[in-house]
Design a protein around this motif. Sequence first.
Motif, mmCIF file in Angstrom:
data_model
loop_
_atom_site.group_PDB
_atom_site.id
_atom_site.type_symbol
_atom_site.label_atom_id
_atom_site.label_comp_id
_atom_site.label_asym_id
_atom_site.label_seq_id
_atom_site.Cartn_x
_atom_site.Cartn_y
_atom_site.Cartn_z
ATOM 1 N N GLU A 263 7.397 -0.028 -7.582
ATOM 2 C CA GLU A 263 6.935 1.033 -6.761
ATOM 3 C C GLU A 263 5.765 1.892 -7.614
ATOM 4 O OE1 GLU A 263 9.654 4.505 -5.323
ATOM 5 O OE2 GLU A 263 10.606 2.615 -4.595
ATOM 6 N N ILE A 264 6.225 3.082 -8.596
ATOM 7 C CA ILE A 264 5.478 3.921 -9.494
ATOM 8 C C ILE A 264 4.337 2.996 -9.721
ATOM 9 C CG2 ILE A 264 5.141 4.683 -11.200
ATOM 10 C CD1 ILE A 264 7.592 4.239 -12.231
ATOM 11 N N ILE A 265 4.269 1.988 -9.969
ATOM 12 C CA ILE A 265 2.623 1.375 -10.453
ATOM 13 C C ILE A 265 2.452 1.724 -8.844
ATOM 14 C CG2 ILE A 265 1.516 -0.226 -11.185
ATOM 15 C CD1 ILE A 265 3.651 -0.917 -13.002
ATOM 16 N N ALA A 266 2.318 0.919 -7.887
ATOM 17 C CA ALA A 266 2.125 0.525 -6.753
ATOM 18 C C ALA A 266 1.546 1.802 -6.250
ATOM 19 C CB ALA A 266 2.988 0.410 -5.825
ATOM 20 N N PHE A 267 2.568 3.075 -6.460
ATOM 21 C CA PHE A 267 2.187 4.601 -5.987
ATOM 22 C C PHE A 267 0.814 4.923 -6.362
ATOM 23 C CE2 PHE A 267 6.838 5.483 -3.503
ATOM 24 C CZ PHE A 267 6.108 5.890 -2.905
ATOM 25 N N TYR A 268 0.656 5.106 -7.425
ATOM 26 C CA TYR A 268 -0.330 5.521 -8.937
ATOM 27 C C TYR A 268 -1.461 4.592 -7.738
ATOM 28 C CZ TYR A 268 -3.236 7.443 -12.414
ATOM 29 O OH TYR A 268 -3.873 7.924 -13.393
ATOM 30 N N TYR A 269 -1.820 4.060 -7.445
ATOM 31 C CA TYR A 269 -3.098 2.878 -6.928
ATOM 32 C C TYR A 269 -3.073 3.310 -5.854
ATOM 33 C CZ TYR A 269 -3.643 1.681 -12.107
ATOM 34 O OH TYR A 269 -3.372 2.230 -13.240
ATOM 35 N N ALA A 270 -1.984 3.958 -5.164
ATOM 36 C CA ALA A 270 -2.037 3.408 -3.411
ATOM 37 C C ALA A 270 -3.208 3.567 -2.754
ATOM 38 C CB ALA A 270 -0.942 3.878 -2.573
ATOM 39 N N GLY A 271 -3.662 5.173 -3.364
ATOM 40 C CA GLY A 271 -5.009 5.965 -2.832
ATOM 41 C C GLY A 271 -6.194 4.162 -2.932
ATOM 42 N N LYS A 272 -6.519 3.789 -3.624
ATOM 43 C CA LYS A 272 -7.076 2.969 -3.903
ATOM 44 C C LYS A 272 -7.034 1.663 -3.207
ATOM 45 C CE LYS A 272 -8.876 4.550 -8.733
ATOM 46 N NZ LYS A 272 -9.082 3.588 -9.830
ATOM 47 N N ILE A 273 -6.092 0.866 -2.896
ATOM 48 C CA ILE A 273 -5.749 0.309 -2.544
ATOM 49 C C ILE A 273 -5.671 0.664 -1.271
ATOM 50 C CG2 ILE A 273 -2.873 -1.777 -1.443
ATOM 51 C CD1 ILE A 273 -2.364 -0.842 -4.272
ATOM 52 N N LEU A 274 -5.639 2.151 -0.250
ATOM 53 C CA LEU A 274 -5.745 2.003 1.310
ATOM 54 C C LEU A 274 -7.301 2.147 1.820
ATOM 55 C CD1 LEU A 274 -2.077 2.377 0.907
ATOM 56 C CD2 LEU A 274 -2.918 4.013 2.283
ATOM 57 N N ARG A 275 -7.674 2.188 0.547
ATOM 58 C CA ARG A 275 -9.068 2.730 1.045
ATOM 59 C C ARG A 275 -9.653 1.806 1.122
ATOM 60 N NH1 ARG A 275 -12.126 5.118 -4.143
ATOM 61 N NH2 ARG A 275 -10.697 6.887 -4.421
ATOM 62 N N ASN A 276 -10.878 2.330 2.441
ATOM 63 C CA ASN A 276 -10.913 1.029 3.279
ATOM 64 C C ASN A 276 -10.735 -0.133 3.737
ATOM 65 O OD1 ASN A 276 -13.719 2.260 3.103
ATOM 66 N ND2 ASN A 276 -14.280 1.389 0.514
ATOM 67 N N ARG A 277 -9.190 0.105 3.978
ATOM 68 C CA ARG A 277 -8.629 -1.258 4.093
ATOM 69 C C ARG A 277 -7.235 -1.263 5.519
ATOM 70 N NH1 ARG A 277 -8.412 -1.939 -1.630
ATOM 71 N NH2 ARG A 277 -9.026 -4.215 -2.186
ATOM 72 N N SER A 278 -8.013 -2.111 6.341
ATOM 73 C CA SER A 278 -6.528 -1.813 7.643
ATOM 74 C C SER A 278 -5.670 -1.869 7.325
ATOM 75 C CB SER A 278 -7.179 -2.822 8.049
ATOM 76 O OG SER A 278 -5.962 -2.714 9.527
ATOM 77 N N TYR A 279 -5.090 -0.506 7.686
ATOM 78 C CA TYR A 279 -3.203 -0.321 7.157
ATOM 79 C C TYR A 279 -2.558 -1.959 8.212
ATOM 80 C CZ TYR A 279 -2.070 1.024 12.622
ATOM 81 O OH TYR A 279 -1.802 0.915 13.490
ATOM 82 N N LYS A 280 -2.612 -1.560 9.320
ATOM 83 C CA LYS A 280 -2.811 -3.023 9.820
ATOM 84 C C LYS A 280 -2.708 -4.397 8.407
ATOM 85 C CE LYS A 280 -3.811 -6.915 13.227
ATOM 86 N NZ LYS A 280 -4.465 -7.381 14.449
ATOM 87 N N PHE A 281 -3.359 -4.931 8.208
ATOM 88 C CA PHE A 281 -3.506 -5.358 7.378
ATOM 89 C C PHE A 281 -2.637 -5.800 6.156
ATOM 90 C CE2 PHE A 281 -5.013 -7.313 2.991
ATOM 91 C CZ PHE A 281 -5.353 -8.621 3.462
ATOM 92 N N LEU A 282 -2.378 -4.192 5.042
ATOM 93 C CA LEU A 282 -1.543 -4.333 4.421
ATOM 94 C C LEU A 282 -0.345 -3.972 4.771
ATOM 95 C CD1 LEU A 282 -3.947 -0.822 2.418
ATOM 96 C CD2 LEU A 282 -3.312 -3.488 1.491
ATOM 97 N N LEU A 283 0.128 -3.266 6.246
ATOM 98 C CA LEU A 283 1.582 -3.469 6.599
ATOM 99 C C LEU A 283 1.847 -4.894 7.286
ATOM 100 C CD1 LEU A 283 1.407 -0.430 9.541
ATOM 101 C CD2 LEU A 283 2.401 -0.656 7.141
ATOM 102 N N SER A 284 1.167 -5.576 7.346
ATOM 103 C CA SER A 284 1.897 -7.145 7.714
ATOM 104 C C SER A 284 1.727 -8.120 6.047
ATOM 105 C CB SER A 284 0.137 -7.740 8.292
ATOM 106 O OG SER A 284 0.275 -7.322 9.346
#
Length: 388
Positions: free
Chosen positions: A249-270
């Motif tokens: 979770e910590i690693i994911a939170f740290y890089y979440a900004g980059k992961i979310l950037r220019n990606r559809s929230y629908k795709f990521l939520l799915s």
Amino acid sequence: MSAASARPALMLAYFTYFGVLGVFVPYFGLFLDGRGLDSAEIGLLLAIVTASRIVGPNIWAALAERTGKPMLIMRSGAVLAILGWCSSFADIGFWPLLIGFTLFSFFWTAILPQLEVSAFHFLNDDTQAYSRIRSFGSVGYIVLVMLGGWLFEIFGSEFIPASALLFLILLLSSLFLLPPISLSLSTSAVSQRFIDVLKNPLLLRFMAAALLLQMSFAPYYGFFTLYSRDIGYSGTQTGLFIGIAVAAEIIAFYYAGKILRNRSYKFLLSICYSLTVLRWALVAMFADNAWVLAFSMMLHAGSFAIAHCCAMQFIQQFFPKHFRSKGQAFYAGVIYGGGGAIGAYVSGLLWQDGAGASFTFLAAAGLALVATMLAISLPKVIPNAATN
């Protein structure tokens, strides 16, 4: 106060807030079991305590809006939560525990929604900065989870009252390090329009998906430590399993900004929701295999951390700025309060003192599957409610 100067105080606030949860969430079931409650009573207590989170956030948000002082609301909530928590030191039966923890939970709900609003205020709605600061909450959680496993082996479940109280006091101290902010919000006409916003079909679909996902977490939050103990894992091993989840979770939170950037929230939520289906299925069928169980814990990176950041992104973009405090409270109340309460109660009924453990996690996987299908039905771009 600039965003840069506010960050250390925000980091400490998140660290201590989730540090309290690191004691409360994984070990609360063991604590109640140690006090002599059966699984149905544990599920009922968890459900009623969690239900206080349905109305609590909205009441505190209304007070924050009326006063324009979210920091005062957070500090007051922390003080009153400490008083409610002190009931845990007395071993005098089910009903006193229920009353004390219900008061604790109700006042506890004053903190996080206002902390989220304050964080985005100080950070100028920077999602990447938010996700990195939010990761300090996960650090606090994992520190207390790991420490809790060690303390449980030494002192048993009665280590919980004093440990959580210490971090509650630290949390209160951290809130006084945050400067006061004044949020000037609109008057009564805004409240009427907010009701119209809540009727938006997109919001209802998003909330339904998030609600089902949160319900699927109930067996994990309420009974995983008991499940792990019954399988034969030690307290330290259980702490390590939970620690793996929080480390991911910590690693994911740290890089979440980059992961979310220019990606559809629908795709990521799915993706995140589908990983949750896999996670609960593995816990249900292969928990006796330590390697498989450890792998399932790594999926927490998606099923919680990235999913949470997507949800926060949705709330920040969907609700107009003057509605965000209420939006955060509405989300917290329905998802964490309603979803947590329903999930806890049903899990308590299905668990049957451990006999229904595997079936309960399979049912959780089924809920996550329905949530996934709802997530797939969402649009790729988050519209602002003001434009609909």
